[in-house]
Design a protein around this motif. Structure first.
Motif, PDB file in Angstrom:
ATOM      1  N   LEU A  13     -35.123 -11.902   5.288  1.00 46.66           N
ATOM      2  CA  LEU A  13     -35.183 -13.261   4.929  1.00 46.66           C
ATOM      3  C   LEU A  13     -35.924 -13.867   6.053  1.00 46.66           C
ATOM      4  N   THR A  21     -40.740 -19.406   8.921  1.00 43.99           N
ATOM      5  CA  THR A  21     -40.723 -18.926   7.635  1.00 43.99           C
ATOM      6  C   THR A  21     -40.105 -19.781   6.445  1.00 43.99           C
ATOM      7  N   PRO A  25     -43.244 -15.441   4.486  1.00 42.35           N
ATOM      8  CA  PRO A  25     -42.169 -14.545   4.760  1.00 42.35           C
ATOM      9  C   PRO A  25     -42.641 -13.929   6.168  1.00 42.35           C
ATOM     10  N   LYS A  26     -41.643 -13.664   6.913  1.00 41.28           N
ATOM     11  CA  LYS A  26     -41.480 -12.944   8.368  1.00 41.28           C
ATOM     12  C   LYS A  26     -42.849 -11.938   8.318  1.00 41.28           C
ATOM     13  N   VAL A  56     -40.671  -6.402  -1.571  1.00 37.24           N
ATOM     14  CA  VAL A  56     -40.683  -7.701  -1.391  1.00 37.24           C
ATOM     15  C   VAL A  56     -39.339  -8.410  -1.892  1.00 37.24           C
ATOM     16  N   TYR A  58     -38.395 -12.287  -0.485  1.00 35.98           N
ATOM     17  CA  TYR A  58     -38.229 -13.575   0.015  1.00 35.98           C
ATOM     18  C   TYR A  58     -39.830 -14.177   0.242  1.00 35.98           C
ATOM     19  N   LEU A  59     -40.277 -15.138  -0.470  1.00 33.12           N
ATOM     20  CA  LEU A  59     -41.453 -15.413  -0.703  1.00 33.12           C
ATOM     21  C   LEU A  59     -42.351 -14.469  -1.143  1.00 33.12           C
ATOM     22  N   ALA A  60     -41.946 -13.802  -2.122  1.00 35.68           N
ATOM     23  CA  ALA A  60     -42.661 -12.372  -2.493  1.00 35.68           C
ATOM     24  C   ALA A  60     -44.104 -12.926  -3.134  1.00 35.68           C
ATOM     25  N   LEU A  63     -46.544 -12.860   0.119  1.00 33.70           N
ATOM     26  CA  LEU A  63     -46.704 -11.347   0.593  1.00 33.70           C
ATOM     27  C   LEU A  63     -47.390 -10.555  -0.405  1.00 33.70           C
ATOM     28  N   ARG A  80     -37.212  -8.984  -6.059  1.00 30.21           N
ATOM     29  CA  ARG A  80     -36.861 -10.589  -6.340  1.00 30.21           C
ATOM     30  C   ARG A  80     -35.431 -11.097  -6.632  1.00 30.21           C
TER      31      ARG A  80
END
Length: 243
Positions: A13, A21, A25-26, A56, A58-60, A63, A80
């Motif tokens: 996350l 972020t 995503p990081k 993946v 978060y904010l997949a 990415l 997800r």
């Protein structure tokens, strides 16, 4: 033995990296003009690993879009629906990774290679892998090789490289975000969500957790403020002015 597969753990996350972020995503946070995940993918490619899985969550979509445009051939392990932690994420991807030992790296830590070393770190990690003696081989860094690490240390090594948890005695070592693992250690009956630390502890109990000292500079970037610190350390290292 030949190791050709790898997994990049990229589903976290990145809460400490907020507000950056909140929009990306990081693994896509840039350090010195390059997303964090790109450093790891370059290291895997340089070592000749040609089956790469990236998980993946978060904010997949962001990415996945970056990976699609990056030129790297990767397979997506989709989390997800539920974040499965490090161990559960790997088990979820075993169908793509296969039954032979493979490399795992973190997407949000990276390193600069030592130009004087005989080989790059991932190659050296693969070369020391010995399935007769190891369930897991970790890349380790000394605290004086690290930028951005604020812990006390993770492990200590004996003369043969076998690792134990650091308990305040001996020379502390940092787990430097890369390992080789035999998937047989996962066995059956694991919960869907679990940490790799459980596997580290099991390998320690069997005296089958080993370390490989890295060569170079290891960096972890946990907060927005740490980006500048990492970039300054990188520039000093490249110019030969690092301690």
């Amino acid at each position: 033995m030949t190791i050709r597969s790898a997994m990049v753990l990229a589903a976290g996350l990145g809460t400490r990296m907020r507000p950056i972020t909140e929009r990306i995503p990081k693994p896509l946070v840039e350090v010195d003009g390059k997303p964090l995940i790109a450093y790891g993918l370059e290291a895997l490619g340089s070592a000749g690993l040609d089956t790469i899985v990236v998980n993946v969550h978060y904010l997949a979509d962001k990415l996945e879009a970056w990976l699609s445009d990056s030129g790297y051939a990767v397979t997506i392990a989709d989390e997800r629906a539920e974040l499965l932690d490090s161990g559960g994420g790997i088990v979820n991807a075993l169908a793509e990774l296969g039954s032979e030992p493979f490399v795992v790296i973190n997407a949000d830590t990276f390193w600069l290679e030592d130009p004087q070393a005989t080989a790059e770190n991932i190659t050296r990690l693969i070369e020391i892998w010995n399935p007769a003696e190891m369930d897991i081989a970790l890349m380790t860094a000394r605290p004086d090789q690290a930028t951005g690490f604020d812990g006390k240390g993770d492990f200590v090594a004996d003369d043969s490289g076998r690792l134990q948890r650091y308990r305040g005695e001996g020379d502390p070592l940092i787990y430097a975000g890369a390992l080789v693992i035999d998937p047989a250690i996962f066995g059956t009956g694991r919960p869907a969500k679990f940490s790799l630390n459980a596997c580290f502890n099991e390998a320690i109990e069997r005296r089958r957790l080993h370390g490989m000292p890295m060569a170079g500079l290891w960096l972890t970037v946990g907060t927005p403020e740490a980006i500048g610190e990492a970039e300054a350390a990188m520039h000093a290292y490249r110019s030969g002015n690092a301690p």
